[in-house]
Design an enzyme around this catalytic site. Structure first.
Site, PDB file in Angstrom:
ATOM      1  N   HIS A   1      40.487  38.736  44.783  1.00  0.00           N
ATOM      2  CA  HIS A   1      41.548  39.265  45.653  1.00  0.00           C
ATOM      3  C   HIS A   1      41.135  40.571  46.342  1.00  0.00           C
ATOM      4  O   HIS A   1      41.353  40.736  47.548  1.00  0.00           O
ATOM      5  CB  HIS A   1      42.826  39.454  44.832  1.00  0.00           C
ATOM      6  CG  HIS A   1      43.981  39.992  45.605  1.00  0.00           C
ATOM      7  ND1 HIS A   1      44.547  39.308  46.659  1.00  0.00           N
ATOM      8  CD2 HIS A   1      44.684  41.163  45.501  1.00  0.00           C
ATOM      9  CE1 HIS A   1      45.554  40.016  47.162  1.00  0.00           C
ATOM     10  NE2 HIS A   1      45.648  41.150  46.483  1.00  0.00           N
TER      11      HIS A   1
ATOM     12  N   ASP B   1      48.931  47.037  39.830  1.00  0.00           N
ATOM     13  CA  ASP B   1      49.004  46.727  41.265  1.00  0.00           C
ATOM     14  C   ASP B   1      49.336  47.988  42.051  1.00  0.00           C
ATOM     15  O   ASP B   1      50.363  48.616  41.805  1.00  0.00           O
ATOM     16  CB  ASP B   1      50.101  45.661  41.481  1.00  0.00           C
ATOM     17  CG  ASP B   1      50.073  45.062  42.879  1.00  0.00           C
ATOM     18  OD1 ASP B   1      49.306  45.551  43.734  1.00  0.00           O
ATOM     19  OD2 ASP B   1      50.825  44.098  43.115  1.00  0.00           O
TER      20      ASP B   1
END
Ligand code: HEM
Length: 324
Positions: A220, A147
């Site tokens: 996403h 991330d």
């Protein structure tokens, strides 16, 4: 350009996120802390040079008016916009007058600074949300994906987060949106890895991004790509995993900085409402937002110029503000 707070820094291993509300009559104490914040940070950071302790303070929309009555407001400061998506995905707005985003390579430093900040604030502020975040295996979140790779860095990051000439009194400031997400990890781990990769839009092990023609529209990273007039609009994220194994709490604390909240809000609209309508972010089928706040992050120069003033009337040493 005014000196900004330390928003753009290399990723750290630990973070503490404190969100607080200001008690009636607590404004003076808060102004006092804000004006002295740089010194409080130095007190702890100096003892561990090289461990990258930083703290960013943010002020919510309603609190701004209480702390600096009669003074100018950052142009785009407003409360967090709650979202209620068609697929049942909700982004709630929750209380928050102040944010302290504390980061370092070591949790003990974050903890010590959080303690000193709350000591200074005493009864003037109630901490309504406190999250201790940690970095998980090679920069991964608790969903198992790396991330932060597409975060802008260097001058690109500075241009994405720090206010310039568009709001001259608040140059070097920034806006930050935070949301605490809880994951249904049982459902997520039951999903085969190729399905998880489809949900994110990147390969799990290698972190390689899917080519655009293969990426699912509700992935996403597809949803969070915002292009306006041919230019990609960026934010700087410093998400952190957090959790408690005993109670089965597994989460991601989302934090996104930008020079205008409109970019992050556009991303949230796309995630929760969908664009086209209904194309909501697949990640939300496994993640629930339980908090949501928007804060303005003044520059260091601005904070240093805060005048503590009387019990209910603060002032700023910047611009044409009344001095009480
Ligand atoms: C459940 C909470 C979230 C998790 C676990 C999560 C996780 C991730 C991961 C794994 C990536 C891919 C790697 C990277 O570039 O960082 C990513 C990218 C990204 N995320 Fe999130 N994220 C979350 C919430 C959000 C929210 C709320 C926003 C915006 C409001 C957001 C905006 C972005 C953006 C802009 C990218 C980069 C897209 C690109 O250009 O490729 N994320 N996120």
């Amino acid at each position: 350009m005014a000196i900004p707070q330390s928003v753009v820094v290399p990723p750290t291993r630990a973070a503490v996120f404190l969100v607080g509300t200001i008690a009636e009559g607590g404004e003076r104490t808060v102004r006092d802390l804000l004006q002295n914040l740089a010194g409080v940070i130095r007190t702890v950071a100096f003892r561990a040079p090289g461990d990258g302790l930083v703290c960013v303070a943010g002020v919510g929309s309603e609190a701004w008016g209480r702390l600096f009555p009669g003074g100018p407001r950052p142009r785009e400061l407003h409360p967090f916009k709650e979202l209620d998506g068609p697929a049942g995905h909700r982004a709630p707005a929750t209380p928050g007058d102040l944010l302290f985003h504390i980061r370092a390579q070591r949790m003990d430093l974050c903890f010590e600074l959080a303690r000193q900040v709350t000591d200074h604030l005493g009864d003037a502020v109630t901490v309504v949300d406190e999250v201790h975040g940690f970095k998980y295996f090679d920069e991964r979140d608790l969903l198992g994906f790396v991330d932060g790779s597409e975060n802008p860095t260097g001058p690109t990051a500075d241009a994405a987060v720090y206010i310039g000439d568009e709001d001259p009194l608040f140059q070097g400031g920034s806006y930050v949106i935070v949301q605490k997400y809880l994951h249904d990890l049982a459902a997520w781990t039951a999903l085969p890895t190729p399905e998880q990769e489809k949900a994110i839009g990147r390969h799990k092990f290698s972190n390689v991004e899917f080519p655009d023609d293969v990426k699912a529209p509700n992935a996403h990273i597809a949803v969070n790509t915002v292009v306006e007039n041919g230019v990609q609009r960026q934010i700087v994220r410093e998400n952190m995993p957090f959790g408690a194994v005993g109670s089965g709490e597994f989460g991601t604390y989302f934090i996104g900085y930008a020079r205008t909240p409109a970019v992050t809000e556009r991303m949230l609209d796309k995630m929760f409402l969908g664009d086209p309508p209904g194309n909501t972010d697949r990640i939300l089928d496994f993640s629930t937002a339980v908090t949501g706040c928007l804060f303005f992050v003044p520059s260091v120069d601005f904070l240093n110029a805060v005048t503590v003033g009387g019990s209910d009337a603060g002032s700023l040493g910047v611009g044409s503000l009344k001095d009480t």
